[in-house]
Scaffold this active site. Sequence first.
Site, PDB file in Angstrom:
ATOM      1  N   ARG A  16       0.806  -1.230   0.000  1.00  0.00           N
ATOM      2  CA  ARG A  16       0.000   0.000   0.000  1.00  0.00           C
ATOM      3  C   ARG A  16       0.837   1.277   0.000  1.00  0.00           C
ATOM      4  O   ARG A  16       0.290   2.368  -0.135  1.00  0.00           O
ATOM      5  CB  ARG A  16      -0.953  -0.012   1.191  1.00  0.00           C
ATOM      6  CG  ARG A  16      -2.125  -0.986   1.023  1.00  0.00           C
ATOM      7  CD  ARG A  16      -3.065  -0.905   2.205  1.00  0.00           C
ATOM      8  NE  ARG A  16      -2.504  -1.549   3.388  1.00  0.00           N
ATOM      9  CZ  ARG A  16      -2.994  -1.403   4.609  1.00  0.00           C
ATOM     10  NH1 ARG A  16      -4.036  -0.613   4.831  1.00  0.00           N
ATOM     11  NH2 ARG A  16      -2.435  -2.028   5.627  1.00  0.00           N
ATOM     12  N   SER A 102       8.643  -4.437  15.354  1.00  0.00           N
ATOM     13  CA  SER A 102       8.360  -4.365  13.923  1.00  0.00           C
ATOM     14  C   SER A 102       9.157  -3.224  13.308  1.00  0.00           C
ATOM     15  O   SER A 102       9.217  -2.121  13.870  1.00  0.00           O
ATOM     16  CB  SER A 102       6.867  -4.147  13.675  1.00  0.00           C
ATOM     17  OG  SER A 102       6.113  -5.255  14.126  1.00  0.00           O
TER      18      SER A 102
END
Length: 461
Positions: A16, A102
């Site tokens: 995205r 992350s």
Amino acid sequence: MKAVDVVIMAAGKGTRMHSSMPKVLQQLGGKPLVGHVIDTARALSARHTVVITGHGAEEVEAALAGQPGLRFVRQMPQLGTGHALQQAAPVLPEDGITVVLSGDVPLTQADTLQDLIDATRGEQLALLTLEMTDPSGYGRIVRQADGSVQAIVEHKDASEAQRAIREIYSGIMAVPTRLLLPWLQRLRNDNAQQEYYLTDVVKFAVADGHAVVARVLRDPVQVAGVNTPVQLAELERAYQLRTAHALMVQGVRLRDPSRLDVRGELTCGRDVEIDVNCVFQGRVELGDKVRIGANCVLSNVRIEAEAVLQPFTCVDGGSEGVTVGPRAAVGPFARLRPGAQLGADVHVGNFVEIKNATLADGAKANHLAYLGDATVGERVNYGAGSITANYDGANKHRTVIEADVHVGSNCVLVAPITLGSGGTIGAGSTITKSTEPQSLTVVRAKQVSIPNWTRPAKLKK
């Protein structure tokens, strides 16, 4: 206290983002997203920092190759978060605490993670959670009647009742490695995504009789991830506001904290003032009582006490750096390039460019001028429109202007030359030879005036 080992998941594609660049290398505050996460690992004094790469692995590993203390493992193909940790398992010592982060969640603070590590008490799984008004898409924290964590259920696998839960898993956990490793071996992919979920270790912990604790975070920015350019821009503003707040706590006066961009390392002395829309890149040091005008762009520069940069000044120190001396005045619309070194009380005015040149104390170049590859002495006055012609088409040459020289307007100084101390260069001169001290040097063609001269007229067709 057990050693801490950090695992950073950085294998995702980031579809995205609509970018050919791997998502974790997208820039936030002038640094890749994953670079911020690595900095946090260092703040924890991590024994090992393991980066799991996948999509664009070569590019990510090359970008981080200069970072000390990193180990890379690859996840090929990408079969879920649990599968990612399985790739890291062989390099994780059993005697430590593993912290899972992350690479696209850049703003988690070290003290938050330290609290999470402490919550493990060396023997239990600790999760960082967050309550959200709209938790769609996130794994839900399912608690038992006594409030202890029973499971994390991914959104696609959750029942309607579970989807109503607002507490979500942030993606960050801390767990004793000796417990984590056997749980990773038990992971299965019998779920809606057909992936190996790291979150399944929660149910293994519960089944094995180990407590699972959750620390609920009140600051959502710390666990905000980046999946789209919109989210990246939002997080950039959050990062800059955090930076602005830290500067103001130190005593820096910001005209508008919402219009500040620090894309590197900015250090400030006492009573520093910064106007709006300024950008700081690389390493920038501002001394006591420095004033920075609006719309300045500064990179790799040291500005000493009481110096003033007027609006729209551009300073790019490059690898050589730039120094602006005490009480110097620069701008507006001035440009300092690599190797520019300004002494005390130097004046550099509008539309003046300086490159690889030193200006000694009190020297002035106030208007529309260029000084490249030059050594300028004390109290020199450098006239408007004058330039050093430092490049002969193949090599650069140096111009030396000794103390107290006055260079008139619109002069060309063809290097290599030396202008002797106290000398004067008449306006409009092109100087190709060195001059003597205390002398007046003028190089001009004889002025000729032709009376009653008529300009050529355009021919009529």
